[in-house]
Design a protein around this motif. Structure first.
Motif, PDB file in Angstrom:
ATOM      1  N   PHE A  40      -4.402  -7.508  16.280  1.00 52.74           N
ATOM      2  CA  PHE A  40      -4.384  -6.325  15.418  1.00 52.74           C
ATOM      3  C   PHE A  40      -4.463  -5.042  16.237  1.00 52.74           C
ATOM      4  N   VAL A  41      -3.637  -4.071  15.861  1.00 54.71           N
ATOM      5  CA  VAL A  41      -3.727  -2.713  16.400  1.00 54.71           C
ATOM      6  C   VAL A  41      -4.814  -1.989  15.612  1.00 54.71           C
ATOM      7  N   TYR A  42      -4.755  -2.146  14.298  1.00 53.82           N
ATOM      8  CA  TYR A  42      -5.825  -1.690  13.409  1.00 53.82           C
ATOM      9  C   TYR A  42      -5.722  -2.430  12.088  1.00 53.82           C
ATOM     10  N   ALA A  44      -6.637  -2.372   7.684  1.00 54.61           N
ATOM     11  CA  ALA A  44      -6.870  -1.528   6.516  1.00 54.61           C
ATOM     12  C   ALA A  44      -8.365  -1.228   6.421  1.00 54.61           C
ATOM     13  N   GLY A  45      -8.681   0.043   6.189  1.00 54.87           N
ATOM     14  CA  GLY A  45     -10.066   0.474   6.106  1.00 54.87           C
ATOM     15  C   GLY A  45     -10.597   1.087   7.390  1.00 54.87           C
ATOM     16  N   ASP A  46      -9.923   0.826   8.513  1.00 59.47           N
ATOM     17  CA  ASP A  46     -10.344   1.427   9.789  1.00 59.47           C
ATOM     18  C   ASP A  46     -10.128   2.933   9.751  1.00 59.47           C
ATOM     19  N   PRO A  47     -10.941   3.686  10.468  1.00 58.93           N
ATOM     20  CA  PRO A  47     -10.689   5.126  10.554  1.00 58.93           C
ATOM     21  C   PRO A  47      -9.431   5.393  11.364  1.00 58.93           C
ATOM     22  N   SER A  48      -8.759   6.480  11.048  1.00 59.46           N
ATOM     23  CA  SER A  48      -7.554   6.848  11.776  1.00 59.46           C
ATOM     24  C   SER A  48      -7.918   7.296  13.190  1.00 59.46           C
ATOM     25  N   ASP A  49      -7.083   6.941  14.141  1.00 58.18           N
ATOM     26  CA  ASP A  49      -7.311   7.353  15.528  1.00 58.18           C
ATOM     27  C   ASP A  49      -6.030   7.882  16.170  1.00 58.18           C
ATOM     28  N   GLY A  50      -5.073   8.321  15.363  1.00 57.27           N
ATOM     29  CA  GLY A  50      -3.818   8.842  15.898  1.00 57.27           C
ATOM     30  C   GLY A  50      -2.630   8.047  15.396  1.00 57.27           C
ATOM     31  N   SER A  96      -2.703  -2.742   7.376  1.00 55.47           N
ATOM     32  CA  SER A  96      -3.073  -3.334   8.666  1.00 55.47           C
ATOM     33  C   SER A  96      -1.828  -3.419   9.528  1.00 55.47           C
ATOM     34  N   LEU A  97      -2.006  -3.242  10.820  1.00 55.12           N
ATOM     35  CA  LEU A  97      -0.895  -3.274  11.771  1.00 55.12           C
ATOM     36  C   LEU A  97      -1.209  -4.305  12.840  1.00 55.12           C
ATOM     37  N   MET A  98      -0.298  -5.274  12.978  1.00 54.62           N
ATOM     38  CA  MET A  98      -0.493  -6.361  13.917  1.00 54.62           C
ATOM     39  C   MET A  98       0.758  -6.536  14.774  1.00 54.62           C
TER      40      MET A  98
END
Length: 111
Positions: A40-42, A44-50, A96-98
């Motif tokens: 996973f790169v990030y 769903a629910g994670d804070p944005s980081d760019g 989510s991004l994987m």
């Protein structure tokens, strides 16, 4: 990092359409990140980081619908950018991004 080191993102996709000054900025602040297939790169629910630009490999975007079971909504290829909606709205990630395959992404952090 020089503009040449942004390849192939300086030649296709969103970044390629930006002014040279912006590409220079991206080459200065951008950081390359590598992900293995299934990583996973990030989520769903994670804070944005760019935002992230895909330079090599492929990405799978999933959306949690019911009972936290993700549904694949898109398979991204080289030149794809993601993350701007959460970043600009200052809200947590809604997808989510994987990495679907071994992938190399350029990360542009705004902060």
């Amino acid at each position: 990092m020089s503009i040449a080191k942004l390849t192939p993102l300086d030649q296709l996709g969103w970044l390629a359409e930006q002014p040279k000054e912006f590409m220079n900025w991206a080459s200065e602040i951008g950081r390359w990140r590598r992900y293995g297939a299934g990583q996973f790169v990030y989520q769903a629910g994670d804070p944005s980081d760019g935002i992230y630009g895909l330079a090599d490999g492929s990405l799978e975007i999933t959306f949690p619908l019911v009972a936290e079971e993700p549904v694949s909504v898109y398979r991204a290829e080289v030149g794809f950018w993601i993350g701007d909606a959460a970043e600009l709205a200052s809200v947590p990630r809604i997808v989510s991004l994987m990495a679907a395959t071994e992938s190399r992404l350029l990360h542009l952090e705004y902060r």
